[in-house]
Motif scaffolding. Structure first.
Motif, PDB file in Angstrom:
ATOM      1  N   MET A  15       0.833  -1.204   0.000  1.00 45.29           N
ATOM      2  CA  MET A  15       0.000   0.000   0.000  1.00 45.29           C
ATOM      3  C   MET A  15       0.870   1.257   0.000  1.00 45.29           C
ATOM      4  N   GLN A  16       0.408   2.247  -0.671  1.00 46.33           N
ATOM      5  CA  GLN A  16       1.102   3.527  -0.691  1.00 46.33           C
ATOM      6  C   GLN A  16       0.143   4.616  -0.222  1.00 46.33           C
ATOM      7  N   THR A  17       0.685   5.521   0.533  1.00 42.57           N
ATOM      8  CA  THR A  17      -0.098   6.691   0.920  1.00 42.57           C
ATOM      9  C   THR A  17       0.337   7.884   0.078  1.00 42.57           C
ATOM     10  N   PHE A  18      -0.609   8.581  -0.438  1.00 40.26           N
ATOM     11  CA  PHE A  18      -0.323   9.789  -1.218  1.00 40.26           C
ATOM     12  C   PHE A  18      -1.028  10.973  -0.566  1.00 40.26           C
ATOM     13  N   GLN A  19      -0.332  12.060  -0.488  1.00 37.85           N
ATOM     14  CA  GLN A  19      -0.953  13.291   0.003  1.00 37.85           C
ATOM     15  C   GLN A  19      -0.862  14.347  -1.100  1.00 37.85           C
ATOM     16  N   ILE A  20      -1.984  14.846  -1.486  1.00 42.87           N
ATOM     17  CA  ILE A  20      -2.018  15.842  -2.554  1.00 42.87           C
ATOM     18  C   ILE A  20      -2.668  17.108  -2.004  1.00 42.87           C
ATOM     19  N   ARG A  21      -1.951  18.189  -2.120  1.00 42.34           N
ATOM     20  CA  ARG A  21      -2.517  19.490  -1.728  1.00 42.34           C
ATOM     21  C   ARG A  21      -3.059  20.163  -2.982  1.00 42.34           C
ATOM     22  N   TYR A  22      -4.185  20.808  -2.818  1.00 40.38           N
ATOM     23  CA  TYR A  22      -4.821  21.413  -3.992  1.00 40.38           C
ATOM     24  C   TYR A  22      -5.688  22.578  -3.575  1.00 40.38           C
ATOM     25  N   ARG A  23      -5.916  23.457  -4.542  1.00 37.87           N
ATOM     26  CA  ARG A  23      -6.909  24.504  -4.342  1.00 37.87           C
ATOM     27  C   ARG A  23      -8.277  23.898  -4.634  1.00 37.87           C
ATOM     28  N   ASN A  24      -9.208  24.154  -3.752  1.00 36.55           N
ATOM     29  CA  ASN A  24     -10.486  23.446  -3.829  1.00 36.55           C
ATOM     30  C   ASN A  24     -11.402  24.076  -4.872  1.00 36.55           C
ATOM     31  N   THR A  25     -10.949  24.062  -6.114  1.00 28.30           N
ATOM     32  CA  THR A  25     -11.776  24.591  -7.199  1.00 28.30           C
ATOM     33  C   THR A  25     -12.617  23.470  -7.792  1.00 28.30           C
ATOM     34  N   GLN A  26     -13.598  23.867  -8.590  1.00 30.82           N
ATOM     35  CA  GLN A  26     -14.526  22.876  -9.166  1.00 30.82           C
ATOM     36  C   GLN A  26     -13.785  21.738  -9.844  1.00 30.82           C
ATOM     37  N   GLY A  27     -14.073  20.539  -9.416  1.00 30.77           N
ATOM     38  CA  GLY A  27     -13.596  19.363 -10.129  1.00 30.77           C
ATOM     39  C   GLY A  27     -12.176  18.932  -9.823  1.00 30.77           C
ATOM     40  N   THR A  28     -11.424  19.718  -9.054  1.00 33.81           N
ATOM     41  CA  THR A  28     -10.017  19.356  -8.850  1.00 33.81           C
ATOM     42  C   THR A  28      -9.887  18.035  -8.084  1.00 33.81           C
ATOM     43  N   LEU A  29     -10.677  17.867  -7.027  1.00 34.18           N
ATOM     44  CA  LEU A  29     -10.604  16.605  -6.282  1.00 34.18           C
ATOM     45  C   LEU A  29     -11.006  15.439  -7.188  1.00 34.18           C
ATOM     46  N   ARG A  54      -7.055   4.131 -14.103  1.00 29.45           N
ATOM     47  CA  ARG A  54      -6.064   3.061 -14.237  1.00 29.45           C
ATOM     48  C   ARG A  54      -6.542   1.764 -13.583  1.00 29.45           C
ATOM     49  N   GLY A  55      -7.795   1.756 -13.159  1.00 29.25           N
ATOM     50  CA  GLY A  55      -8.340   0.564 -12.526  1.00 29.25           C
ATOM     51  C   GLY A  55      -7.842   0.363 -11.103  1.00 29.25           C
ATOM     52  N   ILE A  56      -7.320   1.422 -10.504  1.00 28.91           N
ATOM     53  CA  ILE A  56      -6.806   1.325  -9.137  1.00 28.91           C
ATOM     54  C   ILE A  56      -7.942   1.616  -8.162  1.00 28.91           C
ATOM     55  N   GLU A  57      -8.154   0.721  -7.216  1.00 26.11           N
ATOM     56  CA  GLU A  57      -9.229   0.933  -6.245  1.00 26.11           C
ATOM     57  C   GLU A  57      -8.813   1.957  -5.204  1.00 26.11           C
ATOM     58  N   LEU A  58      -9.756   2.787  -4.845  1.00 23.11           N
ATOM     59  CA  LEU A  58      -9.501   3.794  -3.810  1.00 23.11           C
ATOM     60  C   LEU A  58      -9.758   3.125  -2.453  1.00 23.11           C
ATOM     61  N   GLN A  59      -8.689   2.670  -1.793  1.00 20.93           N
ATOM     62  CA  GLN A  59      -8.859   1.959  -0.520  1.00 20.93           C
ATOM     63  C   GLN A  59      -9.350   2.912   0.564  1.00 20.93           C
ATOM     64  N   SER A  60      -8.826   4.120   0.520  1.00 20.20           N
ATOM     65  CA  SER A  60      -9.229   5.101   1.522  1.00 20.20           C
ATOM     66  C   SER A  60      -9.017   6.499   0.947  1.00 20.20           C
ATOM     67  N   VAL A  61      -9.972   7.367   1.218  1.00 17.54           N
ATOM     68  CA  VAL A  61      -9.878   8.759   0.759  1.00 17.54           C
ATOM     69  C   VAL A  61     -10.261   9.664   1.924  1.00 17.54           C
ATOM     70  N   GLN A  62      -9.359  10.556   2.287  1.00 17.61           N
ATOM     71  CA  GLN A  62      -9.684  11.551   3.323  1.00 17.61           C
ATOM     72  C   GLN A  62      -9.347  12.928   2.752  1.00 17.61           C
ATOM     73  N   ALA A  63     -10.354  13.755   2.644  1.00 14.60           N
ATOM     74  CA  ALA A  63     -10.118  15.088   2.087  1.00 14.60           C
ATOM     75  C   ALA A  63     -10.625  16.149   3.053  1.00 14.60           C
ATOM     76  N   GLY A  64      -9.924  17.257   3.099  1.00 16.63           N
ATOM     77  CA  GLY A  64     -10.378  18.330   3.973  1.00 16.63           C
ATOM     78  C   GLY A  64      -9.494  19.550   3.852  1.00 16.63           C
ATOM     79  N   ILE A  65      -9.809  20.538   4.661  1.00 13.12           N
ATOM     80  CA  ILE A  65      -9.055  21.791   4.638  1.00 13.12           C
ATOM     81  C   ILE A  65      -7.707  21.576   5.312  1.00 13.12           C
ATOM     82  N   ALA A  66      -6.655  22.117   4.705  1.00 13.19           N
ATOM     83  CA  ALA A  66      -5.320  22.053   5.300  1.00 13.19           C
ATOM     84  C   ALA A  66      -4.665  23.407   5.084  1.00 13.19           C
ATOM     85  N   ASP A  67      -4.479  24.127   6.177  1.00 11.72           N
ATOM     86  CA  ASP A  67      -3.966  25.494   6.096  1.00 11.72           C
ATOM     87  C   ASP A  67      -4.844  26.317   5.131  1.00 11.72           C
TER      88      ASP A  67
END
Lengths: 109, 564
Positions: free
Chosen positions: A1-15, A25-38
């Motif tokens: 398993m790999q953990t990825f952290q992606i920071r983004y501006r919360n504009t339409q469709g970015t997430l 790519r047929g990769i299953e999303l085992q876990s997704v946690q999204a929220g405000i960071a700074d």
């Protein structure tokens, strides 16, 4: 398993674009946690990926218009802040020639 | 006070747009209602796919952003193939779609589709406008993303009530992009590494893709290649980047590439890639691609690296900056001459065309056509066998002189794209090459050609089959010609006449004698120089095949040739 952290501006469709890079790519999303960071938003993904897929995802996420940073680490539990998250601002170097300074041409703004 | 529709048109003009392609409908009607009062010229196509391909054709020949407009629902869904095409081929495109009224969104209202969601994975950037105040900023940002970095498609979806609403307009705004997390600074730090790799290389080659053209790096690239003087070849979209007469140039590489290019790519120990994705049509079997080579990859989009095979040295950045930097610093050290390698790669037995292929009447016809083309012509090829024949035989040295749907391979592209190209370059000869299958996919655009009086020269290579699929059925599916027979095609000459377009037919028998009869040559000349639209139907043998061919799963060195 790999953990990825992606920071983004919360504009339409970015997430959705971030998630779709994995889903297409047929990769299953085992876990997704999204929220405000700074001042931005951050999504933490737990994915079962190969090294090749990890490299491709990493770079594809960087191509998304409102993504500001990408990090990853081989963390299998407590995925998130305490992981071995790679903090480089550059896309990961390929394994073959890591000693070459391929990224000397790249400087963060 | 201006309406949302008027503000949209104002903003388009501010972005330098003078021409848009579209098709009206319910939700987009306010925008059409406002067209008369704007300086934007609208081209009515006869299908939304025609509009988006026309916008692409315009963008591909000019480098400017193409704009397509459609209504909600089916209008928007009909744009999708063109949007995907623009994504694959890095075409700057803005699509503006009408949407149902804001209160109805999500209610499955009449002609409502989630165009934003539907195109998320196909667009570089997209927005649904939610308030009247957003319009200026959204359009400015949309155009920024369409044309910046690796160009691509943008969708802007606007509910009809926002197009109708009015506000006091303060003028267009300028979008100021956020800082990106990485930035290629062309300080030359990478050149020492490449020079070291070049000094060790025994068999270096250069591969040129569309990125070299899109970045505007062609003059520098040509100088660099002249200095390096190493065997060089191009992808389908890289054609025209290197003058075909260059002594080190080996032609197109890949599935239907030349023997010389494919062999050099197989043999090389150092591959310099300039703005190419290295997709499967270029690499052949990825695990056997350039098996001895280290790869240096000049690329603007980090997302394109390592897709098929990891590269050893990525040089990420705009090629218009990285290539001049490399060229500047390359002059310092002395590099090997590679005379022996160049002699092998450019040897006559490798570069000579297969005489069996040259004897094909269709190849002879294309050679006649291309050699008679006026200067500064634009060749637009559809998708299929004729596309590959054209890519092999067209020797344009203009970076934007050969246009086709390469990445997506969308049949029906050529005719509407030719409409956009001819409008962009009214003085140029625009040659539209199609197969009989692809031509029928957007045949309705003959009406657009006629209405606008565009002098497009259309050629149908008519083999009465879906030729490329038939070729694969012949070679790899035991000649099981399932559903590729189009022998009941309509009479294209009569169809063109119904659209008031002059048309004629040329049988391949006319190409059997060499040189061709004087009257045949004169007929082709007058066709190309006619001041009006012309359609020429060339009857092609149904079993003519495209060679060389690298079968799926094979290495580039394992090419098939005629009659093998």
């Amino acid at each position: 398993m790999q953990t990825f952290q992606i920071r983004y501006r919360n504009t339409q469709g970015t997430l959705m674009r971030i998630l779709n890079a994995a889903v297409r790519r047929g990769i299953e999303l085992q876990s997704v946690q999204a929220g405000i960071a700074d001042q931005d938003h951050r999504v933490t993904l737990l994915l079962q990926v190969t090294q090749k897929q990890a490299r491709q995802l990493y770079r594809e996420w960087y191509s998304v218009a409102d993504v500001t940073d990408v990090g990853y680490g081989a963390v299998q539990h407590g995925h998130g802040d305490d992981g071995n998250v790679w903090s480089s601002v550059h896309p990961p170097a390929p394994e073959a020639l890591t000693e070459l300074s391929a990224y000397t041409s790249l400087t963060p703004r | 006070m201006l309406s949302g529709a008027q503000i949209v048109l104002w903003c388009l003009e501010a972005e330098g747009v003078d021409l848009v392609f579209g098709y009206p409908g319910g939700a987009i009607m306010p925008l059409y209602d406002a067209l008369d009062s704007s300086g934007v010229r609208h081209i009515l196509t006869r299908h939304e796919q025609g509009a988006v391909f026309s916008a692409e054709g315009y963008a591909r020949v000019t480098g400017k952003v193409g704009v397509a407009i459609a209504t909600s629902g089916p209008g928007a869904t009909n744009l999708v193939t063109g949007i995907a095409d623009a994504k694959m081929d890095s075409v700057p495109l803005v699509c503006i779609t009408g949407q149902v009224r804001s209160p109805l969104i999500g209610s499955d209202a009449f002609q409502e589709t989630d165009v934003f969601g539907m195109t998320l994975s196909l667009t570089k950037w997209s927005r649904m406008v939610r308030t009247l105040d957003e319009i200026q900023a959204v359009i400015a940002e949309g155009f920024h993303w369409a044309r910046s970095g690796r160009p691509g498609p943008v969708v802007i979806d606007i509910p009809t009530d926002i197009l109708k609403a009015k506000k006091k307009f303060s003028g267009p705004v300028e979008f100021r992009p956020h800082a990106t997390p990485w930035n290629a600074k062309a300080d030359g730090g990478f050149t020492d590494t490449i020079v070291a790799m070049l000094q060790q290389a025994k068999r270096p080659v250069a591969l040129v893709g569309a990125g070299a053209k899109l970045s505007g790096a062609i003059p520098h690239l040509r100088q660099l290649l002249d200095e390096l003087n190493i065997p060089t070849f191009a992808t389908l979209h890289g054609l025209g980047a290197v003058p075909p007469a260059s002594p080190y140039y080996l032609g197109m590489v890949g599935m239907h590439g030349t023997r010389a290019a494919n062999m050099a790519l197989h043999d090389t120990d150092l591959l310099l890639v300039f703005g190419a994705r290295l997709d499967d049509r270029v690499t052949g079997e990825p695990t056997r691609f350039a098996p001895h080579a280290k790869i240096v990859h000049f690329e603007i989009d980090p997302g394109q690296l390592d897709r098929v095979r990891p590269c050893d040295l990525p040089v990420i950045g705009n090629l218009a900056e990285t290539i001049p930097t490399f060229q500047r610093e390359l002059q310092r050290p002395s590099l090997p001459q590679w005379n022996e390698w160049r002699a092998v790669a450019c040897a006559r037995e490798r570069t000579q065309d297969d005489p069996r292929g040259l004897a094909q009447p269709t190849i002879r016809f294309l050679d006649e056509l291309f050699k008679r083309l006026p200067q500064n012509s634009v060749v637009i090829a559809d998708v299929g066998q004729h596309q590959m024949w054209a890519a092999q035989r067209c020797r344009s040295s203009s970076p934007r002189g050969f246009i086709t749907s390469g990445g997506l391979g969308a049949m029906g592209f050529a005719l509407p794209a030719a409409v956009g190209a001819q409008l962009a370059q009214p003085e140029s000869c625009v040659l539209c090459l199609s197969g009989d299958g692809g031509f029928q996919m957007n045949i309705q655009e003959l009406a657009t050609v006629h209405r606008l009086g565009l002098p497009i020269k259309m050629v149908i290579i008519d083999n009465k089959h879906l030729g490329m699929v038939r070729q694969w059925q012949q070679l790899f599916y035991q000649r099981n010609y399932a559903e590729t027979d189009l022998s009941d095609n309509p009479d294209f000459v009569e169809i063109a006449k119904a659209y008031k377009i002059h048309a004629w037919r040329l049988n391949e028998a006319a190409m059997l004698e060499q040189p061709v009869a004087a009257e045949t040559g004169e007929a082709i000349d007058s066709f190309l120089r006619s001041p009006q639209a012309e359609l020429l139907v060339f009857d092609c043998h149904p079993e003519a095949n495209v060679y060389p061919m690298v079968p799926a799963g094979a290495a580039l060195s394992e090419m098939m040739f005629a009659d093998e």
